[in-house]
Design a protein around this motif. Structure first.
Motif, short mmCIF file in Angstrom:
data_model
loop_
_atom_site.label_atom_id
_atom_site.label_comp_id
_atom_site.label_asym_id
_atom_site.label_seq_id
_atom_site.Cartn_x
_atom_site.Cartn_y
_atom_site.Cartn_z
N LEU A 149 -39.78 45.13 -2.05
CA LEU A 149 -39.57 43.73 -2.46
C LEU A 149 -38.63 43.64 -3.65
CD1 LEU A 149 -40.37 40.70 -2.22
CD2 LEU A 149 -42.21 41.20 -3.83
N VAL A 150 -38.92 44.38 -4.71
CA VAL A 150 -38.13 44.24 -5.94
C VAL A 150 -36.74 44.86 -5.80
CG1 VAL A 150 -40.18 44.11 -7.39
CG2 VAL A 150 -39.11 46.34 -7.00
N HIS A 151 -36.53 45.72 -4.80
CA HIS A 151 -35.21 46.30 -4.59
C HIS A 151 -34.44 45.59 -3.48
CE1 HIS A 151 -37.04 49.73 -6.82
NE2 HIS A 151 -35.82 49.78 -7.33
N GLY A 152 -34.93 44.43 -3.04
CA GLY A 152 -34.19 43.63 -2.10
C GLY A 152 -34.08 44.22 -0.71
N ARG A 153 -35.14 44.90 -0.26
CA ARG A 153 -35.13 45.50 1.07
C ARG A 153 -36.04 44.73 2.02
NH1 ARG A 153 -36.89 50.63 -1.89
NH2 ARG A 153 -34.99 51.47 -2.84
N ARG A 154 -35.91 45.03 3.30
CA ARG A 154 -36.86 44.47 4.27
C ARG A 154 -38.27 44.97 3.95
NH1 ARG A 154 -34.64 46.39 9.86
NH2 ARG A 154 -33.93 48.14 8.58
N LEU A 155 -39.25 44.19 4.37
CA LEU A 155 -40.65 44.51 4.07
C LEU A 155 -41.41 44.85 5.35
CD1 LEU A 155 -41.53 41.58 1.63
CD2 LEU A 155 -40.50 43.78 1.08
N GLU A 156 -42.39 45.73 5.20
CA GLU A 156 -43.27 46.06 6.33
C GLU A 156 -44.42 45.05 6.44
OE1 GLU A 156 -43.40 50.55 7.40
OE2 GLU A 156 -43.70 50.43 5.25
N ILE A 157 -44.12 43.80 6.21
CA ILE A 157 -45.17 42.79 6.17
C ILE A 157 -45.77 42.54 7.55
CG2 ILE A 157 -43.55 40.85 6.39
CD1 ILE A 157 -46.80 41.04 4.25
N GLU A 158 -44.99 42.71 8.62
CA GLU A 158 -45.55 42.53 9.96
C GLU A 158 -46.56 43.62 10.28
OE1 GLU A 158 -45.34 40.04 11.80
OE2 GLU A 158 -43.54 38.96 11.18
N ALA A 159 -46.28 44.85 9.84
CA ALA A 159 -47.21 45.95 10.11
C ALA A 159 -48.49 45.82 9.30
CB ALA A 159 -46.54 47.29 9.79
N PHE A 160 -48.42 45.10 8.18
CA PHE A 160 -49.60 44.93 7.32
C PHE A 160 -50.27 43.60 7.63
CE2 PHE A 160 -47.67 47.83 3.80
CZ PHE A 160 -48.12 48.95 4.47
#
Length: 314
Positions: A265-276
């Motif tokens: 998040l803080v480095h401006g990347r995609r998140l694994e939010i769907e997997a979580f």
């Protein structure tokens, strides 16, 4: 044994680096500046246990240059599972074991559907390590362990090969455990990491700072209980006091850490939010189990993922 590490980030870079350091035949598959740096200077592991460098040579972006391997450590982010699985074919013999060391509880099934041969094992990596510069993995604190095994019964030859992989890990000073059924271990980690990942990203706080405030600690506990309820509904035999057990374990550690979800998040990347939280919310709806905490985490963090995926509507 011959290994391929697909996704040479914190998890794959560290454990693959351990295997290479002990003399196993290890190939690292990566891309971009990280791969370029490894071509030039090798892979450097900076660890609180002591550092080392895997010299340049067996680093590539093309699986076809590697040939078939005994084992694949499959360590890509969950949102890259499909594309990475489709690139595995040159690495695979009928008895190649692909060990998924990813976040989530459904990556193994996705990989198995997409590969032409080989068998997928589930795996859990307990480690705090990240890419801190191209070609550099920083390993900060323990525990540092792999647990892996099949998701269902498999044949004797596959189990024999799994034991050889386990022995190679032990020779490489990796704390590794081979189990008969990995599903319970997958859910144990999932209950913990989905809640901690979501809460550290949402609050931008360390785990210790979250635990220090009763209201925030209670929210973290509720998030874990939501996932435990889903596990029970899916027939996963975890004790009903498993969340209390997690909090007892946390008392033994210095909890100044944050999650990979926070770092992305803080480095401006995609998140694994769907997997979580995304998967937890979906499963909750399917099973009729309320998941209000994970629903809030998912709704709050999804726009960041979409933004960095460049799919956020303008």
């Amino acid at each position: 044994m011959k290994f391929a590490v697909v996704g040479a980030g914190g998890v794959g870079g560290y454990f693959g680096g351990r295997l290479a350091r002990s003399g196993e035949d290890v190939w690292f598959l990566a891309r971009g500046p990280h791969l370029e740096a490894m071509h030039t200077s090798g892979l450097r592991i900076d660890s609180f246990e002591g550092g080392w460098v895997v010299p340049p040579g067996k680093m590539t972006g093309n699986a076809a240059t590697v040939g078939t391997v005994d084992a694949v450590l499959f360590c890509v982010k969950s949102y890259d599972t499909a594309s990475a699985a489709q690139s595995l074919e040159p690495l695979l013999s009928p008895y190649t074991i692909i060990i998924s060391l990813q976040n989530g509880i459904d990556n193994e099934e996705k990989i198995q559907r997409l590969i032409p041969r080989g068998i997928v094992f589930g795996g859990v990596a307990y480690i705090y390590a990240n890419i801190t510069a191209p070609g550099v993995i920083t390993h900060t604190i323990g525990p540092t362990k792999i647990v892996f095994g099949p998701l269902e019964q498999t044949d004797a030859e596959c189990l024999r090969r799994a034991k050889l992989i386990h022995e190679a890990m032990l020779r490489s000073h990796i704390h590794a455990e081979l189990v008969n059924d990995i599903r319970i271990e997958l859910w144990k980690k999932y209950i913990f990491i989905a809640a901690v990942g979501g809460m550290t990203a949402l609050t931008r706080l360390t785990l210790g700072e979250i635990l220090a405030v009763p209201e925030t600690r209670a929210l973290l506990e509720d998030a874990m209980r939501e996932t435990l309820a889903i596990a029970h509904a899916r027939g996963i035999e975890l004790p009903h006091d498993f969340v209390e057990y997690i909090f007892d374990v946390l008392k033994r550690y210095d909890n100044r850490s944050r999650s990979s979800l926070y770092h992305d998040l803080v480095h401006g990347r995609r998140l694994e939010i769907e997997a979580f939280s995304g998967t937890i919310v979906s499963e909750g709806k399917r099973l009729g189990i309320p998941t209000p905490v994970h629903r809030a985490i998912y709704a709050a963090l999804l726009p960041y993922h979409l933004k960095h995926s460049r799919t956020l509507p303008s």
